[in-house]
Design a protein around this motif. Structure first.
Motif, PDB file in Angstrom:
ATOM      1  N   THR A   8       0.850  -1.202   0.000  1.00  0.00           N
ATOM      2  CA  THR A   8       0.000   0.000   0.000  1.00  0.00           C
ATOM      3  C   THR A   8       0.881   1.246   0.000  1.00  0.00           C
ATOM      4  OG1 THR A   8      -1.756  -1.150   1.186  1.00  0.00           O
ATOM      5  CG2 THR A   8      -1.817   1.254   1.253  1.00  0.00           C
ATOM      6  N   CYS A   9       0.517   2.209  -0.849  1.00  0.00           N
ATOM      7  CA  CYS A   9       1.261   3.474  -0.928  1.00  0.00           C
ATOM      8  C   CYS A   9       0.279   4.634  -0.974  1.00  0.00           C
ATOM      9  CB  CYS A   9       2.135   3.512  -2.185  1.00  0.00           C
ATOM     10  SG  CYS A   9       3.338   2.183  -2.269  1.00  0.00           S
ATOM     11  N   THR A  10       0.811   5.827  -0.704  1.00  0.00           N
ATOM     12  CA  THR A  10       0.009   7.046  -0.886  1.00  0.00           C
ATOM     13  C   THR A  10       0.766   7.967  -1.837  1.00  0.00           C
ATOM     14  OG1 THR A  10       1.039   8.220   0.960  1.00  0.00           O
ATOM     15  CG2 THR A  10      -0.931   6.915   1.465  1.00  0.00           C
ATOM     16  N   ALA A  11       0.014   8.828  -2.536  1.00  0.00           N
ATOM     17  CA  ALA A  11       0.635   9.795  -3.449  1.00  0.00           C
ATOM     18  C   ALA A  11      -0.134  11.107  -3.397  1.00  0.00           C
ATOM     19  CB  ALA A  11       0.669   9.252  -4.876  1.00  0.00           C
ATOM     20  N   PRO A  12       0.568  12.217  -3.699  1.00  0.00           N
ATOM     21  CA  PRO A  12      -0.021  13.548  -3.534  1.00  0.00           C
ATOM     22  C   PRO A  12      -0.682  14.112  -4.793  1.00  0.00           C
ATOM     23  CG  PRO A  12       2.315  13.745  -3.979  1.00  0.00           C
ATOM     24  CD  PRO A  12       2.001  12.274  -4.030  1.00  0.00           C
ATOM     25  N   VAL A  13      -1.474  15.132  -4.559  1.00  0.00           N
ATOM     26  CA  VAL A  13      -2.022  15.985  -5.614  1.00  0.00           C
ATOM     27  C   VAL A  13      -0.962  17.040  -5.942  1.00  0.00           C
ATOM     28  CG1 VAL A  13      -3.724  17.855  -5.940  1.00  0.00           C
ATOM     29  CG2 VAL A  13      -4.421  15.678  -4.915  1.00  0.00           C
ATOM     30  N   ASN A  14      -0.901  17.485  -7.191  1.00  0.00           N
ATOM     31  CA  ASN A  14      -0.037  18.638  -7.494  1.00  0.00           C
ATOM     32  C   ASN A  14      -0.868  19.698  -8.199  1.00  0.00           C
ATOM     33  OD1 ASN A  14       0.578  18.775 -10.598  1.00  0.00           O
ATOM     34  ND2 ASN A  14       0.764  16.605 -10.108  1.00  0.00           N
ATOM     35  N   ILE A  15      -0.481  20.953  -7.999  1.00  0.00           N
ATOM     36  CA  ILE A  15      -1.190  22.064  -8.635  1.00  0.00           C
ATOM     37  C   ILE A  15      -0.203  22.792  -9.546  1.00  0.00           C
ATOM     38  CG2 ILE A  15      -2.306  24.303  -8.229  1.00  0.00           C
ATOM     39  CD1 ILE A  15      -4.098  21.951  -7.426  1.00  0.00           C
ATOM     40  N   ALA A  16      -0.526  22.851 -10.828  1.00  0.00           N
ATOM     41  CA  ALA A  16       0.384  23.497 -11.777  1.00  0.00           C
ATOM     42  C   ALA A  16       0.305  25.011 -11.654  1.00  0.00           C
ATOM     43  CB  ALA A  16       0.036  23.073 -13.204  1.00  0.00           C
ATOM     44  N   SER A  37       4.821  22.588 -11.261  1.00  0.00           N
ATOM     45  CA  SER A  37       3.772  22.460 -10.252  1.00  0.00           C
ATOM     46  C   SER A  37       4.334  22.459  -8.837  1.00  0.00           C
ATOM     47  CB  SER A  37       2.997  21.154 -10.468  1.00  0.00           C
ATOM     48  OG  SER A  37       3.882  20.051 -10.325  1.00  0.00           O
ATOM     49  N   VAL A  38       3.413  22.620  -7.886  1.00  0.00           N
ATOM     50  CA  VAL A  38       3.739  22.499  -6.468  1.00  0.00           C
ATOM     51  C   VAL A  38       2.979  21.264  -5.964  1.00  0.00           C
ATOM     52  CG1 VAL A  38       3.687  23.607  -4.199  1.00  0.00           C
ATOM     53  CG2 VAL A  38       3.908  25.015  -6.275  1.00  0.00           C
ATOM     54  N   THR A  39       3.702  20.362  -5.297  1.00  0.00           N
ATOM     55  CA  THR A  39       3.090  19.162  -4.727  1.00  0.00           C
ATOM     56  C   THR A  39       2.468  19.532  -3.379  1.00  0.00           C
ATOM     57  OG1 THR A  39       4.719  17.755  -5.808  1.00  0.00           O
ATOM     58  CG2 THR A  39       3.586  16.819  -3.902  1.00  0.00           C
ATOM     59  N   LEU A  40       1.180  19.187  -3.206  1.00  0.00           N
ATOM     60  CA  LEU A  40       0.494  19.531  -1.959  1.00  0.00           C
ATOM     61  C   LEU A  40       0.718  18.446  -0.898  1.00  0.00           C
ATOM     62  CD1 LEU A  40      -2.906  20.977  -3.270  1.00  0.00           C
ATOM     63  CD2 LEU A  40      -0.658  22.041  -3.144  1.00  0.00           C
ATOM     64  N   HIS A  41       0.566  18.818   0.363  1.00  0.00           N
ATOM     65  CA  HIS A  41       0.877  17.882   1.445  1.00  0.00           C
ATOM     66  C   HIS A  41      -0.171  16.777   1.553  1.00  0.00           C
ATOM     67  CE1 HIS A  41       2.481  16.270   5.114  1.00  0.00           C
ATOM     68  NE2 HIS A  41       3.508  17.100   5.002  1.00  0.00           N
ATOM     69  N   GLN A  42       0.311  15.544   1.742  1.00  0.00           N
ATOM     70  CA  GLN A  42      -0.602  14.397   1.778  1.00  0.00           C
ATOM     71  C   GLN A  42      -1.430  14.320   3.058  1.00  0.00           C
ATOM     72  OE1 GLN A  42       1.045  10.624   0.262  1.00  0.00           O
ATOM     73  NE2 GLN A  42       2.812  11.805  -0.397  1.00  0.00           N
ATOM     74  N   ASP A  43      -1.052  15.076   4.076  1.00  0.00           N
ATOM     75  CA  ASP A  43      -1.903  15.103   5.273  1.00  0.00           C
ATOM     76  C   ASP A  43      -3.286  15.645   4.927  1.00  0.00           C
ATOM     77  OD1 ASP A  43       0.095  14.085   6.793  1.00  0.00           O
ATOM     78  OD2 ASP A  43       0.544  15.923   7.901  1.00  0.00           O
ATOM     79  N   GLN A  44      -3.358  16.474   3.874  1.00  0.00           N
ATOM     80  CA  GLN A  44      -4.642  17.071   3.493  1.00  0.00           C
ATOM     81  C   GLN A  44      -5.250  16.439   2.238  1.00  0.00           C
ATOM     82  OE1 GLN A  44      -2.038  19.359   4.634  1.00  0.00           O
ATOM     83  NE2 GLN A  44      -3.110  19.030   6.560  1.00  0.00           N
ATOM     84  N   LEU A  45      -4.426  16.157   1.236  1.00  0.00           N
ATOM     85  CA  LEU A  45      -4.946  15.635  -0.035  1.00  0.00           C
ATOM     86  C   LEU A  45      -4.065  14.486  -0.505  1.00  0.00           C
ATOM     87  CD1 LEU A  45      -5.239  19.191  -1.439  1.00  0.00           C
ATOM     88  CD2 LEU A  45      -7.220  17.713  -1.469  1.00  0.00           C
ATOM     89  N   GLY A 363     -21.023  30.662  -1.389  1.00  0.00           N
ATOM     90  CA  GLY A 363     -20.318  30.575  -2.681  1.00  0.00           C
ATOM     91  C   GLY A 363     -19.149  29.610  -2.617  1.00  0.00           C
ATOM     92  N   ILE A 364     -18.559  29.498  -1.428  1.00  0.00           N
ATOM     93  CA  ILE A 364     -17.452  28.562  -1.215  1.00  0.00           C
ATOM     94  C   ILE A 364     -17.889  27.547  -0.166  1.00  0.00           C
ATOM     95  CG2 ILE A 364     -15.106  28.383  -0.260  1.00  0.00           C
ATOM     96  CD1 ILE A 364     -14.617  31.076  -1.797  1.00  0.00           C
ATOM     97  N   SER A 365     -17.804  26.263  -0.530  1.00  0.00           N
ATOM     98  CA  SER A 365     -18.265  25.204   0.387  1.00  0.00           C
ATOM     99  C   SER A 365     -17.341  25.071   1.588  1.00  0.00           C
ATOM    100  CB  SER A 365     -18.317  23.850  -0.324  1.00  0.00           C
ATOM    101  OG  SER A 365     -18.881  23.967  -1.597  1.00  0.00           O
ATOM    102  N   TYR A 366     -16.032  24.996   1.304  1.00  0.00           N
ATOM    103  CA  TYR A 366     -15.058  24.898   2.391  1.00  0.00           C
ATOM    104  C   TYR A 366     -13.665  25.213   1.848  1.00  0.00           C
ATOM    105  CZ  TYR A 366     -14.339  20.156   0.445  1.00  0.00           C
ATOM    106  OH  TYR A 366     -14.103  19.105  -0.389  1.00  0.00           O
ATOM    107  N   ILE A 367     -12.718  25.403   2.773  1.00  0.00           N
ATOM    108  CA  ILE A 367     -11.329  25.720   2.410  1.00  0.00           C
ATOM    109  C   ILE A 367     -10.432  24.606   2.939  1.00  0.00           C
ATOM    110  CG2 ILE A 367      -9.401  27.324   2.806  1.00  0.00           C
ATOM    111  CD1 ILE A 367     -11.422  29.563   3.199  1.00  0.00           C
ATOM    112  N   ILE A 368      -9.526  24.124   2.092  1.00  0.00           N
ATOM    113  CA  ILE A 368      -8.506  23.169   2.557  1.00  0.00           C
ATOM    114  C   ILE A 368      -7.210  23.952   2.731  1.00  0.00           C
ATOM    115  CG2 ILE A 368      -7.241  21.035   2.091  1.00  0.00           C
ATOM    116  CD1 ILE A 368      -9.578  20.339   0.100  1.00  0.00           C
ATOM    117  N   SER A 369      -6.713  23.981   3.954  1.00  0.00           N
ATOM    118  CA  SER A 369      -5.492  24.724   4.269  1.00  0.00           C
ATOM    119  C   SER A 369      -4.316  23.742   4.292  1.00  0.00           C
ATOM    120  CB  SER A 369      -5.694  25.392   5.637  1.00  0.00           C
ATOM    121  OG  SER A 369      -4.468  25.752   6.203  1.00  0.00           O
ATOM    122  N   THR A 370      -3.312  23.968   3.421  1.00  0.00           N
ATOM    123  CA  THR A 370      -2.212  23.014   3.307  1.00  0.00           C
ATOM    124  C   THR A 370      -0.913  23.718   2.937  1.00  0.00           C
ATOM    125  OG1 THR A 370      -1.562  20.881   2.311  1.00  0.00           O
ATOM    126  CG2 THR A 370      -2.794  22.396   0.899  1.00  0.00           C
TER     127      THR A 370
END
Length: 395
Positions: A8-16, A37-45, A363-370
């Motif tokens: 089992t592994c985990t991998a992150p989201v990245n935002i270009a 891109s910037v790789t986002l922290h896996q604790d959140q995504l 207008g915004i459902s929620y914010i993910i802070s990472t």
């Protein structure tokens, strides 16, 4: 039934921040321009994937977010085929550590995201990066994997590394030089913070794959962007990241996002990924920066309405409060701020008046802070598949 071999592994989201849009080869997923891109922290995504192999499995199978999916999907197949080919090659080269019997075994794959899928939050990037990384561990494949991840989803190649990552478009027809490369690790810029403003968690109206095809066929601006604009921007962006020059980083990020959406508008018929709330967020950011006479926050939007905000740690509490003020959340809803904790501050009347936007409730459902985070990793004792090779019943 014999006990399956399970990893089992985990991998992150990245935002270009310098966008990838358009392919020069659909099958190999070769881009018409480089991207960063910037790789986002896996604790959140993150995506978590378990791969099991066993001689008792009758066929390859895959479950995504609790539902069995079609394993014959061409992009899935190209990742599987490529990993198995490299594993066979390693065995034929006489690597004694490789158990040759398992190469003929079928695989069961189970994958879950801890964020909305297909809502423009780069779920396919994390998903395919995780798949390739996990398969490589199961089959004992080492070395450069971003080229394989790229064949699943273009931006997945960038999720193979943490921190700041460039995807070099490459020149070769076979795509061997179209690879991702880390520019700086996630520890390089500790003050940088990322806020994902989730405007809509629904599926987007036009998928990225078909959107890109239409843009490549019909947008003159896209061709100009790829050939004349992006090469210079890539150099400037790498320089800004290395110097930790937020003002330069922020301006390039916003301009590139704007131009990407301009190419969508220049596509015929046009594609609209931004909605009214997205446009208000853009306006809010520019007014906020203007109030302070400096660039404190930057936005970028992928192929969807969600805003990704880059800022420095010291500006997070106030900017989050600004968002909360102009996009008042549901009072009885869930948590408005998820992820890294954000302290509460009061806004000055002057700031509210300078921004002066009309309030948009809900207008915004929620914010993910990472923040920036590491690349894929192996995790123990979190397997999604049971000893029978089937998805565990989650409580």
């Amino acid at each position: 039934m014999e006990k399956p071999n399970v990893v089992t592994c985990t991998a992150p989201v990245n935002i270009a921040v310098i966008k990838y849009w358009g392919k020069r080869n659909e099958e190999l997923i070769l881009p018409i321009n480089s991207s960063l891109s910037v790789t986002l922290h896996q604790d959140q995504l993150k995506t978590t994937t378990t791969v099991a192999t066993s001689r008792s499995f009758q066929e390859d199978r895959i479950w995504l977010n609790g539902k069995e999916e079609d394993i014959t999907h061409p992009r899935l197949q190209s990742c599987l085929r490529e990993i198995r080919r490299l594993a066979r090659k390693r065995r034929n080269d006489g690597d004694p550590a490789l158990d040759s019997t398992s190469l003929s075994h079928k695989v069961h794959i189970c994958s879950v995201n801890n964020f909305p899928t297909a809502a423009g939050l780069a779920s396919s990037a994390a998903g395919f990066a995780c798949l390739v990384y996990t398969l490589a561990r199961v089959f004992g494949v080492e070395g450069e994997l971003s080229g394989i991840a790229r064949q699943g989803s273009g931006s997945a190649c960038r999720s193979m590394y943490g921190g700041f990552v460039q995807w070099i478009m490459g020149q070769k027809d076979d795509g061997k030089d179209s690879l991702a490369q880390q520019v700086e690790p996630e520890t390089h810029w500790p003050e940088l913070r990322i806020l994902v403003l989730v405007v809509s968690a629904e599926r987007k109206p036009v998928g990225s794959t078909s959107g890109m095809q239409t843009s490549v066929q019909t947008s003159c601006l896209l061709k100009h962007r790829a050939e004349s604009v992006v090469p210079g921007r890539m150099r400037e962006m790498i320089e800004a990241v290395r110097r930790k020059d937020f003002a330069a980083f922020a301006e390039l990020t916003m301009k590139d996002s704007n131009q990407f959406h301009a190419t969508c508008l220049d596509t015929y018929p046009p594609i609209f990924y931004l909605n009214r709330v997205s446009q208000q967020v853009i306006s809010l950011v520019h007014r906020y920066n203007k109030h302070y006479g400096e660039t404190r926050v930057a936005y970028t939007f992928d192929a969807g309405p969600n805003a990704v905000i880059f800022t420095l740690q010291q500006h997070v509490p106030e900017f989050v409060q600004v968002v909360r003020h102009f996009f008042p959340p549901e009072t009885n809803g869930g948590q408005f701020i998820r992820g890294l904790p954000v302290s509460s501050v009061a806004l000055s009347e002057e700031l509210k008046q300078t921004i002066g936007l009309e309030s948009t409730p809900k207008g915004i459902s929620y914010i993910i802070s990472t923040k920036a985070g590491p690349g894929p990793c192996v995790v123990e004792d979190q397997h999604l598949l049971g000893s029978d090779g089937l998805p565990k019943k989650t409580v």
